[in-house]
Design an enzyme around this catalytic site. Sequence first.
Site, PDB file in Angstrom:
ATOM      1  N   ALA A   1       3.916   6.127   4.748  1.00 50.89           N
ATOM      2  CA  ALA A   1       2.957   6.623   3.596  1.00 50.89           C
ATOM      3  C   ALA A   1       2.019   5.815   3.964  1.00 50.89           C
ATOM      4  CB  ALA A   1       3.637   6.056   2.394  1.00 50.89           C
ATOM      5  N   LYS A   2       0.896   6.830   3.845  1.00 51.91           N
ATOM      6  CA  LYS A   2      -0.807   6.096   4.146  1.00 51.91           C
ATOM      7  C   LYS A   2      -0.993   6.044   2.553  1.00 51.91           C
ATOM      8  CE  LYS A   2      -5.425   7.633   6.067  1.00 51.91           C
ATOM      9  NZ  LYS A   2      -5.321   6.453   6.715  1.00 51.91           N
ATOM     10  N   ALA A   3      -0.828   4.749   2.051  1.00 51.39           N
ATOM     11  CA  ALA A   3      -0.995   4.320   0.838  1.00 51.39           C
ATOM     12  C   ALA A   3      -1.941   3.108   1.009  1.00 51.39           C
ATOM     13  CB  ALA A   3       0.348   3.939   0.217  1.00 51.39           C
TER      14      ALA A   3
END
Length: 313
Positions: free
Chosen positions: A155-157
């Site tokens: 996840a590109k969080a």
Amino acid sequence: MPIQTTSKIWHNGNLIPWEDATLHVMSHVIHYGSSVFEGIRCYAQPHGSAVFRLPEHMQRLIDSAKIYRMELPYTLDELCAAVVDVIEANGVAPCYIRPIALRGYGEIGVSPKGSPIEVYVANFPWGKYIDGKGGADVCVSSWNRLAPNTMPALAKAGANYMNSQLIRMEAEINGYQEGIALDVNGLVSEGSGENIFVVRNGVIYTPPLANSALSGITRDSVLTLARHLGLTVIEQAFPRELLYIADEVFFSGTAAEVQPIRTIDRIVVGDGKVGEITKKIADEFFGIANGLKPDKFGWLTPVNVNAAETVPA
Ligand SMILES: Cc1ncc(COP(=O)(O)O)c(C=O)c1O
């Protein structure tokens, strides 16, 4: 470098003035890092401008949101259209595009369910992320990348970038341009904001996603281009010391693009010059992105920006 502002930001379906795209300090995202985002580039072409791999980026945004149980109220097509709309409204290209979905103002408990989901898309001019024409000078970080089953690396969080900040700050304080993080088992993972590739004896290696690396869109582009060029490329876990004895090492990323590495921990990579394989891949990558080579993989989405307003990268 301070952000260069543009005129409009897309917010939940509307274009609003840049200065009105603000949040309340009690928004969930500010306290708990509850956001997912993308970084995309729009390149100048001989006859206009085009966004590089737009649907793939927006699909990753949707995937990142799904991992965090964030229900985005927009389809893939609507999200892609939002990007085109904001670029065309601002008339700024080439540019960097920053879509972000976040948990806004609602409840202050850790559970995010009572906080509304807000989606924004901004674009602005942004040049080179790593300054290093002949190759960057980097280090191996003392900070590890996220361990599996702690923070999801796929996840590109926003919250993941606290780890990236530690890696990048340590590198800069010690006089390097970027840091390479190892995973929790001491195997090479990625840079603070880039995937990594190593070339040895004509074979290209990159860590698999299981080494806590982000599923980079540029990484995928490099894999595709390398295979298309007839090069052997293997996704394989490898130890830190391979970095030191490699013939070539380079980063890939939307911000960093294809970035050769000259030294790692002050050890010269290969002969210290940009390697032949790195050059070949960079030529293909920039050739397609800049519209100088055919878009044979369908990676470009044209945008209608008046050429007179195009700004240099
Ligand atoms: C931690 C990390 N790894 C890898 C990448 C490269 O991903 P992409 O090529 O999709 O920009 C990025 C940049 O988004 C990143 O932040």
